[in-house]
Design a protein around this motif. Structure first.
Motif, PDB file in Angstrom:
ATOM      1  N   GLN A  30       0.554  -1.311  -0.019  1.00 14.66           N
ATOM      2  CA  GLN A  30      -0.062  -0.021   0.573  1.00 14.66           C
ATOM      3  C   GLN A  30       0.816   1.317  -0.068  1.00 14.66           C
ATOM      4  O   GLN A  30       1.894   1.469   0.762  1.00 14.66           O
ATOM      5  N   LYS A  31       0.556   2.054  -1.011  1.00 10.68           N
ATOM      6  CA  LYS A  31       1.478   3.925  -1.451  1.00 10.68           C
ATOM      7  C   LYS A  31       0.602   4.688  -1.185  1.00 10.68           C
ATOM      8  O   LYS A  31      -0.465   4.286  -2.294  1.00 10.68           O
ATOM      9  N   ASP A  32      -0.051   5.581  -1.006  1.00 15.48           N
ATOM     10  CA  ASP A  32      -1.001   6.659  -0.783  1.00 15.48           C
ATOM     11  C   ASP A  32      -1.512   6.491  -1.186  1.00 15.48           C
ATOM     12  O   ASP A  32      -2.456   7.329  -2.240  1.00 15.48           O
ATOM     13  N   GLY A  33      -2.251   5.110  -0.629  1.00 19.77           N
ATOM     14  CA  GLY A  33      -4.035   4.789  -0.626  1.00 19.77           C
ATOM     15  C   GLY A  33      -3.941   3.893  -1.601  1.00 19.77           C
ATOM     16  O   GLY A  33      -5.410   4.026  -2.348  1.00 19.77           O
ATOM     17  N   THR A  67       2.384  -7.414   1.442  1.00 21.97           N
ATOM     18  CA  THR A  67       2.215  -5.925   3.429  1.00 21.97           C
ATOM     19  C   THR A  67       0.365  -5.986   3.831  1.00 21.97           C
ATOM     20  O   THR A  67      -0.184  -7.049   3.013  1.00 21.97           O
ATOM     21  N   GLN A  68       0.346  -6.547   5.213  1.00 24.47           N
ATOM     22  CA  GLN A  68      -0.622  -6.295   6.125  1.00 24.47           C
ATOM     23  C   GLN A  68      -1.438  -4.960   5.606  1.00 24.47           C
ATOM     24  O   GLN A  68      -2.198  -5.263   5.073  1.00 24.47           O
ATOM     25  N   ALA A  69      -1.204  -3.964   5.278  1.00 26.29           N
ATOM     26  CA  ALA A  69      -1.524  -2.646   4.637  1.00 26.29           C
ATOM     27  C   ALA A  69      -2.447  -3.236   3.566  1.00 26.29           C
ATOM     28  O   ALA A  69      -3.458  -2.409   2.833  1.00 26.29           O
ATOM     29  N   ALA A  70      -1.483  -3.645   2.491  1.00 30.94           N
ATOM     30  CA  ALA A  70      -2.780  -4.366   1.032  1.00 30.94           C
ATOM     31  C   ALA A  70      -3.304  -4.445   1.503  1.00 30.94           C
ATOM     32  O   ALA A  70      -4.058  -4.165   0.607  1.00 30.94           O
ATOM     33  N   LEU A  74      -7.468  -4.947   0.640  1.00 30.15           N
ATOM     34  CA  LEU A  74      -7.819  -5.619  -0.884  1.00 30.15           C
ATOM     35  C   LEU A  74      -9.557  -6.252   0.220  1.00 30.15           C
ATOM     36  O   LEU A  74     -10.232  -6.409  -0.671  1.00 30.15           O
ATOM     37  N   ALA A  75      -8.783  -6.675   1.607  1.00 32.07           N
ATOM     38  CA  ALA A  75     -10.316  -6.610   2.055  1.00 32.07           C
ATOM     39  C   ALA A  75     -11.341  -5.693   2.153  1.00 32.07           C
ATOM     40  O   ALA A  75     -12.236  -5.712   1.684  1.00 32.07           O
ATOM     41  N   GLN A  76     -10.970  -4.878   1.776  1.00 35.35           N
ATOM     42  CA  GLN A  76     -12.179  -3.617   2.383  1.00 35.35           C
ATOM     43  C   GLN A  76     -11.997  -3.054   0.914  1.00 35.35           C
ATOM     44  O   GLN A  76     -13.732  -2.739   1.073  1.00 35.35           O
ATOM     45  N   ALA A  77     -12.210  -3.536  -0.675  1.00 29.53           N
ATOM     46  CA  ALA A  77     -12.156  -3.995  -1.630  1.00 29.53           C
ATOM     47  C   ALA A  77     -12.851  -4.724  -2.175  1.00 29.53           C
ATOM     48  O   ALA A  77     -14.281  -4.576  -3.455  1.00 29.53           O
TER      49      ALA A  77
END
Length: 325
Positions: A30-33, A67-70, A74-77
């Motif tokens: 994840q980078k810059d949203g 990464t966890q952030a990615a 992905l889950a939220q999308a």
């Protein structure tokens, strides 16, 4: 990163999403949203954007990390994520693709409730399996009669060999008393389709081997797993667990995924596997061809429509009976 809701992504219906990604030898982050994947070039690192709001499935192959952030984005999308081996196939023999399904969103209840309304009744479950088989042939007819490229390659739904096999298929499907009968009938039809496709593309002596020995078998395996990805996505969106199969057995892992994937495999994966093998296509070229065929013939839409219709038919019957009273 601040919390955001799926609506912030301008959500697209899963059945209308255009992208299915297979990535290897890269890092997803994840980078810059945004969700990006990073590849190593000779002199610099290259970043590529993944349009998650318009993506159904993300397959992570060899040499990947995430990464966890990615994963959170992905889950939220609502993107289905799977870890697999090279080319989208399992890393270990006998193992299915391990799917990570987003847990943060509410899913509909009416389809699961409708499915369970018939699933515990053996006769009703058999009826649903027969409907799956009929839908499968309807889709085969629709695709083979419409697709100009397949016609050019010689695939003719009205061929006497196909029609003779279908006559037997219809008779045995209608007479089936258990799911094992349907599986045997299905296997006999698919064997005929393999033979027809091999003859049509000039590949004599073909034998189906799941442990691949030639390009046609390689492509069949590869294409089938792409179909499994679509089927898993369809069932997740509708909230129906993979264990409630109507064809492939009550105890087989992911069995309903196989049932749903079978709706499109014969119509799309099978012919293109043989055509691409004849043309000595690369694995990437075959994958692009099959994914384009999925899009052209709205394979995911067909899966959704079929599963929803079967799930809700019991509810429609109840409403009709209530209205009659």
């Amino acid at each position: 990163m601040d919390d955001f809701s799926p609506s912030d992504l301008k959500a697209i219906l899963h059945s209308k999403r255009a992208n299915l990604f297979y990535l290897e030898y890269c890092r997803v982050m994840q980078k810059d949203g945004r969700v990006l994947y990073l590849t190593d070039a000779e002199k610099e690192n290259l970043y590529y954007n993944i349009p998650i709001a318009n993506t159904t499935v993300l397959l992570l192959g060899n040499g990947t990390s995430i990464t966890q952030a990615a994963i959170r984005m992905l889950a939220q999308a609502g993107v289905l994520v799977g870890f697999c081996g090279g080319g989208g196939t399992p890393l270990y023999m006998g193992s299915e693709v391990e799917w990570l399904t987003p847990q943060g969103e509410y899913r509909p209840t009416e389809y699961l409730q409708g499915w369970l309304s018939f699933w515990f009744d053996d006769s009703q479950r058999l009826k649903a399996a027969q409907q799956f088989q009929q839908a499968r042939i309807d889709f085969l007819r629709q695709v083979w009669q419409k697709d100009r490229d397949l016609k050019v390659e010689g695939f003719d739904f009205n061929d006497s060999q196909i029609q003779k096999a279908l006559d037997t298929f219809y008779t045995r499907t209608a007479a089936a008393t258990k799911s094992a009968d349907l599986l045997l009938t299905e296997a006999q039809l698919t064997k005929t389709l393999y033979k027809y496709a091999a003859q049509t593309t000039g590949q004599s002596g073909f034998t189906r081997q799941h442990q691949s020995v030639d390009k046609a078998n390689d492509f069949l395996n590869h294409g089938n797993y792409l179909a499994y990805g679509l089927a898993a996505c369809c069932l997740w969106v509708l909230g129906i667990p993979h264990g409630f199969a109507v064809m492939h057995g009550k105890t087989r892992r992911g069995a309903l995924v196989f049932d749903v994937a079978d709706l499109i495999k014969d119509a799309l994966v099978l012919p293109w596997a043989f055509v691409c093998a004849k043309e000595n296509a690369t694995e990437q070229e075959f994958r692009q061809q099959v994914l384009q065929a999925f899009t052209d013939h709205k394979a995911l839409d067909f899966m959704f429509d079929t599963v929803k219709a079967i799930a809700l038919q019991g509810k429609a019957t109840e409403e009709t009976e209530e209205q009659a009273l």
